[in-house]
Motif scaffolding. Structure first.
Motif, mmCIF file in Angstrom:
data_model
loop_
_atom_site.group_PDB
_atom_site.id
_atom_site.type_symbol
_atom_site.label_atom_id
_atom_site.label_comp_id
_atom_site.label_asym_id
_atom_site.label_seq_id
_atom_site.Cartn_x
_atom_site.Cartn_y
_atom_site.Cartn_z
ATOM 1 N N ALA A 36 1.248 5.974 -6.466
ATOM 2 C CA ALA A 36 1.760 5.153 -5.361
ATOM 3 C C ALA A 36 0.684 4.987 -4.289
ATOM 4 C CB ALA A 36 3.009 5.780 -4.765
ATOM 5 N N LYS A 37 -0.054 6.061 -4.002
ATOM 6 C CA LYS A 37 -1.126 6.008 -2.997
ATOM 7 C C LYS A 37 -2.274 5.116 -3.469
ATOM 8 C CE LYS A 37 -3.490 7.520 0.625
ATOM 9 N NZ LYS A 37 -3.958 6.373 1.350
ATOM 10 N N ILE A 38 -2.630 5.213 -4.745
ATOM 11 C CA ILE A 38 -3.686 4.349 -5.288
ATOM 12 C C ILE A 38 -3.273 2.883 -5.160
ATOM 13 C CG2 ILE A 38 -4.850 3.612 -7.408
ATOM 14 C CD1 ILE A 38 -4.836 6.597 -8.250
ATOM 15 N N ALA A 39 -2.034 2.568 -5.533
ATOM 16 C CA ALA A 39 -1.551 1.183 -5.434
ATOM 17 C C ALA A 39 -1.593 0.698 -3.987
ATOM 18 C CB ALA A 39 -0.136 1.079 -5.996
ATOM 19 N N ALA A 40 -1.164 1.547 -3.054
ATOM 20 C CA ALA A 40 -1.179 1.168 -1.642
ATOM 21 C C ALA A 40 -2.606 0.890 -1.172
ATOM 22 C CB ALA A 40 -0.546 2.268 -0.795
ATOM 23 N N ASP A 41 -3.539 1.749 -1.565
ATOM 24 C CA ASP A 41 -4.936 1.556 -1.162
ATOM 25 C C ASP A 41 -5.516 0.266 -1.720
ATOM 26 O OD1 ASP A 41 -4.813 3.936 0.222
ATOM 27 O OD2 ASP A 41 -5.876 5.101 -1.305
ATOM 28 N N VAL A 42 -5.202 -0.035 -2.972
ATOM 29 C CA VAL A 42 -5.707 -1.258 -3.603
ATOM 30 C C VAL A 42 -5.103 -2.493 -2.937
ATOM 31 C CG1 VAL A 42 -5.688 -2.615 -5.735
ATOM 32 C CG2 VAL A 42 -6.221 -0.174 -5.820
ATOM 33 N N LEU A 43 -3.805 -2.475 -2.697
ATOM 34 C CA LEU A 43 -3.136 -3.642 -2.113
ATOM 35 C C LEU A 43 -3.504 -3.854 -0.652
ATOM 36 C CD1 LEU A 43 0.381 -3.108 -3.690
ATOM 37 C CD2 LEU A 43 -1.291 -4.843 -4.331
ATOM 38 N N ASP A 44 -3.829 -2.782 0.048
ATOM 39 C CA ASP A 44 -4.119 -2.883 1.474
ATOM 40 C C ASP A 44 -5.504 -3.447 1.773
ATOM 41 O OD1 ASP A 44 -2.981 -2.654 3.992
ATOM 42 O OD2 ASP A 44 -3.934 -0.716 4.359
ATOM 43 N N VAL A 45 -6.320 -3.621 0.747
ATOM 44 C CA VAL A 45 -7.656 -4.197 0.932
ATOM 45 C C VAL A 45 -7.551 -5.638 1.416
ATOM 46 C CG1 VAL A 45 -9.753 -4.921 -0.273
ATOM 47 C CG2 VAL A 45 -8.773 -2.673 -0.721
ATOM 48 N N ASP A 46 -6.612 -6.400 0.860
ATOM 49 C CA ASP A 46 -6.424 -7.798 1.254
ATOM 50 C C ASP A 46 -5.623 -7.850 2.549
ATOM 51 O OD1 ASP A 46 -7.750 -8.810 -0.981
ATOM 52 O OD2 ASP A 46 -5.927 -8.753 -2.183
ATOM 53 N N LYS A 47 -6.270 -8.222 3.632
ATOM 54 C CA LYS A 47 -5.605 -8.314 4.934
ATOM 55 C C LYS A 47 -4.951 -9.683 5.083
ATOM 56 C CE LYS A 47 -6.898 -4.245 6.052
ATOM 57 N NZ LYS A 47 -5.958 -3.168 5.897
#
Length: 106
Positions: A36-47
């Motif tokens: 879940a943390k990996i997914a959040a980090d990946v998705l949060d790159v696109d602002k």
């Protein structure tokens, strides 16, 4: 939606504040808090490109990925949610293909 002639315009200048009245929260479970943390980090790159009309807040709690959306219109909300779900699907598919740490623990 039209405005009657006797009502004053609320727009002043070129940029007017836009209310983000449309809201949606997605909660997506993952097999582990690590994924879940990996997914959040990946998705949060696109602002957000236009934060004045669309905002997205990504967080995790244990193994749940939470994405909070706020937009100015329902049409924009649908577009932003659809795009985010496509990105989540890509992340999940990539994890399934390349993440061996979870498979080793099983």
């Amino acid at each position: 939606m039209s405005r009657q002639a006797n009502q004053p315009s609320t727009t002043t200048g070129a940029m007017a504040a836009t209310a983000l009245n449309e809201r949606l929260t997605l909660q997506i479970p993952f097999p582990s808090s690590r994924l879940a943390k990996i997914a959040a980090d990946v998705l949060d790159v696109d602002k957000d490109l236009k934060p004045e009309v669309s905002q997205r807040i990504i967080s995790t709690q244990e193994h749940i990925l939470t994405i909070d959306f706020q937009t100015s219109t329902l049409k924009l909300l649908r577009t932003v949610v659809n795009s985010s779900l496509e990105m989540v699907q890509m992340v999940v598919n990539t994890m399934g293909s390349f993440d061996t740490e979870e498979q080793d623990e099983a």
